[in-house]
Enzyme design. Structure first.
Site, PDB file in Angstrom:
ATOM      1  CE  LYS A 195      -1.958  -1.022   3.918  1.00  0.00           C
ATOM      2  NZ  LYS A 195      -1.454  -2.242   4.320  1.00  0.00           N
TER       3      LYS A 195
ATOM      4  NE  ARG B 293       7.672  -2.033   6.516  1.00  0.00           N
ATOM      5  CZ  ARG B 293       6.443  -1.983   6.505  1.00  0.00           C
ATOM      6  NH1 ARG B 293       5.563  -1.496   5.519  1.00  0.00           N
ATOM      7  NH2 ARG B 293       5.890  -2.615   7.464  1.00  0.00           N
TER       8      ARG B 293
ATOM      9  NE  ARG C  66       6.226   0.023  10.141  1.00  0.00           N
ATOM     10  CZ  ARG C  66       5.000  -0.144   9.389  1.00  0.00           C
ATOM     11  NH1 ARG C  66       5.022   0.445   8.167  1.00  0.00           N
ATOM     12  NH2 ARG C  66       3.945  -0.792   9.727  1.00  0.00           N
TER      13      ARG C  66
ATOM     14  NE  ARG D 219      -4.488  -0.905   9.929  1.00  0.00           N
ATOM     15  CZ  ARG D 219      -3.392  -0.505   9.358  1.00  0.00           C
ATOM     16  NH1 ARG D 219      -3.547   0.583   8.851  1.00  0.00           N
ATOM     17  NH2 ARG D 219      -2.606  -1.282   9.183  1.00  0.00           N
TER      18      ARG D 219
ATOM     19  NE  ARG E 196       2.101  -4.590  11.308  1.00  0.00           N
ATOM     20  CZ  ARG E 196       3.087  -4.613  10.481  1.00  0.00           C
ATOM     21  NH1 ARG E 196       4.313  -4.946  10.787  1.00  0.00           N
ATOM     22  NH2 ARG E 196       2.817  -3.828   9.353  1.00  0.00           N
TER      23      ARG E 196
HETATM   24  P1  AP5 Z   1       4.809  -1.478   1.978  1.00  0.00           P
HETATM   25  O1  AP5 Z   1       4.401  -0.685   0.580  1.00  0.00           O
HETATM   26  O2  AP5 Z   1       5.729  -0.782   3.036  1.00  0.00           O
HETATM   27  O3  AP5 Z   1       3.494  -2.326   2.424  1.00  0.00           O
HETATM   28  P2  AP5 Z   1       2.270  -1.865   3.145  1.00  0.00           P
HETATM   29  O4  AP5 Z   1       1.088  -2.427   2.589  1.00  0.00           O
HETATM   30  O5  AP5 Z   1       2.325  -0.117   3.385  1.00  0.00           O
HETATM   31  O6  AP5 Z   1       2.385  -2.486   4.637  1.00  0.00           O
HETATM   32  P3  AP5 Z   1       2.472  -1.745   6.259  1.00  0.00           P
HETATM   33  O7  AP5 Z   1       3.060  -2.692   6.952  1.00  0.00           O
HETATM   34  O8  AP5 Z   1       3.137  -0.196   6.190  1.00  0.00           O
HETATM   35  O9  AP5 Z   1       1.031  -1.677   6.178  1.00  0.00           O
HETATM   36  P4  AP5 Z   1       0.235  -1.623   7.598  1.00  0.00           P
HETATM   37  O10 AP5 Z   1      -0.977  -1.518   7.075  1.00  0.00           O
HETATM   38  O11 AP5 Z   1       0.339  -2.793   8.829  1.00  0.00           O
HETATM   39  O12 AP5 Z   1       1.009  -0.567   8.432  1.00  0.00           O
HETATM   40  P5  AP5 Z   1       0.756   1.017   8.864  1.00  0.00           P
HETATM   41  O13 AP5 Z   1       1.879   1.637   8.920  1.00  0.00           O
HETATM   42  O14 AP5 Z   1      -0.706   1.285   7.913  1.00  0.00           O
HETATM   43  O15 AP5 Z   1       5.862  -2.800   1.762  1.00  0.00           O
HETATM   44  C1  AP5 Z   1       6.124  -3.769   2.201  1.00  0.00           C
HETATM   45  C2  AP5 Z   1       7.382  -4.397   2.003  1.00  0.00           C
HETATM   46  O16 AP5 Z   1       7.455  -5.049   0.740  1.00  0.00           O
HETATM   47  C3  AP5 Z   1       8.376  -3.239   1.676  1.00  0.00           C
HETATM   48  O17 AP5 Z   1       9.618  -3.823   1.856  1.00  0.00           O
HETATM   49  C4  AP5 Z   1       8.489  -2.987   0.075  1.00  0.00           C
HETATM   50  O18 AP5 Z   1       9.700  -2.635  -0.318  1.00  0.00           O
HETATM   51  C5  AP5 Z   1       8.069  -4.444  -0.443  1.00  0.00           C
HETATM   52  N1  AP5 Z   1       7.180  -4.393  -1.444  1.00  0.00           N
HETATM   53  C6  AP5 Z   1       6.222  -3.523  -1.981  1.00  0.00           C
HETATM   54  N2  AP5 Z   1       5.813  -3.988  -3.104  1.00  0.00           N
HETATM   55  C7  AP5 Z   1       6.341  -5.009  -3.554  1.00  0.00           C
HETATM   56  C8  AP5 Z   1       6.354  -5.950  -4.616  1.00  0.00           C
HETATM   57  N3  AP5 Z   1       5.356  -5.559  -5.611  1.00  0.00           N
HETATM   58  N4  AP5 Z   1       7.085  -6.657  -4.836  1.00  0.00           N
HETATM   59  C9  AP5 Z   1       8.040  -7.105  -3.796  1.00  0.00           C
HETATM   60  N5  AP5 Z   1       8.292  -6.443  -2.816  1.00  0.00           N
HETATM   61  C10 AP5 Z   1       7.314  -5.375  -2.586  1.00  0.00           C
HETATM   62  O19 AP5 Z   1       0.136   0.702  10.371  1.00  0.00           O
HETATM   63  C11 AP5 Z   1       0.974   0.392  11.336  1.00  0.00           C
HETATM   64  C12 AP5 Z   1       0.213   0.262  12.742  1.00  0.00           C
HETATM   65  O20 AP5 Z   1      -0.496   1.640  13.027  1.00  0.00           O
HETATM   66  C13 AP5 Z   1      -0.959  -0.716  12.799  1.00  0.00           C
HETATM   67  O21 AP5 Z   1      -0.616  -2.060  12.993  1.00  0.00           O
HETATM   68  C14 AP5 Z   1      -1.917  -0.034  13.625  1.00  0.00           C
HETATM   69  O22 AP5 Z   1      -1.390  -0.191  15.080  1.00  0.00           O
HETATM   70  C15 AP5 Z   1      -1.677   1.604  13.582  1.00  0.00           C
HETATM   71  N6  AP5 Z   1      -2.583   2.113  12.390  1.00  0.00           N
HETATM   72  C16 AP5 Z   1      -2.336   2.618  11.363  1.00  0.00           C
HETATM   73  N7  AP5 Z   1      -3.510   3.160  10.714  1.00  0.00           N
HETATM   74  C17 AP5 Z   1      -4.443   2.848  11.660  1.00  0.00           C
HETATM   75  C18 AP5 Z   1      -5.936   3.025  11.512  1.00  0.00           C
HETATM   76  N8  AP5 Z   1      -6.699   3.600  10.543  1.00  0.00           N
HETATM   77  N9  AP5 Z   1      -6.825   2.760  12.597  1.00  0.00           N
HETATM   78  C19 AP5 Z   1      -6.098   2.065  13.674  1.00  0.00           C
HETATM   79  N10 AP5 Z   1      -4.798   1.976  13.800  1.00  0.00           N
HETATM   80  C20 AP5 Z   1      -3.983   2.190  12.697  1.00  0.00           C
END
Ligand code: AP5
Length: 230
Positions: free
Chosen positions: A25, A139, A172, A100, A183
């Protein structure tokens, strides 16, 4: 579509990236926002900034994020409402990691209606769970510009150093193996129901996220550039 080209139209709505942790994402949302010159709104990044600055919100969110659970809606919704009220969001924005929960999606629908936006355009990143552990534990993100790498799939030219600005690459805390499972569990229980929620409105577009970054990006850009009027 070359990134250097300017888009023909404005975004003029909210694009939402929906998908499990590690589905790509952030990688894709950043490029799309850059292309349309609109804000990339990652609630994860916003919360991490609060944690780093030890704000009252950050202090409440920190232990929850470290356990791999979702931060309560009551804390997240106010933060999002304040952010999309800023003038840079008037011509649209790209959400990454929000909404979410169904409660967040309903609240967002009200906010968008109030601000005169039409229905959001939702990109659903479809990917097998089996590839997510490697993506997440591998990552690394740039401490300065936030650029995302993967030590297995998308390594930087120089170990531990960002190609763009030379910043240090860090892991992270919630990408440790023991936090990834909760997660993924939180996604299945609390976020996956949003797929049906948005599909009912015809707002959801499935994208196979288990391909090369460039191939996924091409499909997303084609979908978004063809969305006008939908
Ligand atoms: P990346 O693009 O970083 O993936 P992502 O889907 O963004 O993964 P996240 O871990 O950031 O998502 P998340 O939803 O858990 O975290 P968030 O920060 O929102 O890619 C991942 C890896 O794969 C990278 O190394 C990249 O290089 C690689 N990659 C990407 N595309 C690729 C491809 N096509 N091929 C190969 N490799 C690839 O949330 C973190 C925490 O915050 C949550 O757990 C929660 O506690 C809190 N939080 C955030 N938002 C909310 C909300 N709305 N409500 C409640 N809690 C929330």
């Amino acid at each position: 579509m070359a990134l250097e080209e300017r888009p023909v139209g404005k975004l003029d709505r909210a694009v939402i990236f929906l998908g499990p942790p590690g589905s790509g994402k952030g990688t894709q949302a950043k490029e799309l926002a850059r292309y349309y010159a609109v804000p990339h709104l990652s609630t994860g990044d916003m919360l991490r900034e609060h944690v780093a600055s030890a704000t009252p919100l950050g202090c409440k969110a920190k232990p929850i994020m470290e356990r791999g659970e979702l931060v309560p809606d009551s804390l997240v919704l106010k933060m999002v409402a304040e952010r999309i009220d800023r003038p840079d969001c008037f011509h649209g924005f790209v959400f990454d990691g929000f909404p979410r929960t169904v409660a967040q999606a309903k609240y967002l629908a009200e906010l968008l209606k109030r601000q005169g936006f039409r229905q959001p355009f939702v990109i659903h990143m479809v990917i097998p769970t089996s590839v997510l552990m490697k993506r997440l534990t591998g990552r690394r993100s740039c401490k300065i510009g936030g650029e995302i790498y993967n030590i297995y799939e998308r390594p930087p030219k120089l170990d531990g150093v960002c190609d763009n600005d030379g910043g240090e690459l860090i892991q992270r805390p919630d990408d440790r193996e023991e936090v990834v499972a909760p997660r993924l569990n939180a996604y299945e229980k609390q976020t996956a129901p949003l797929v049906q929620f948005y599909r009912r409105f015809g707002a959801l577009h499935d994208v196979n996220a288990n391909r090369k970054v460039e191939d996924v990006q091409r499909e997303i850009f084609e979908l978004v550039s063809g969305m006008r009027g939908r």
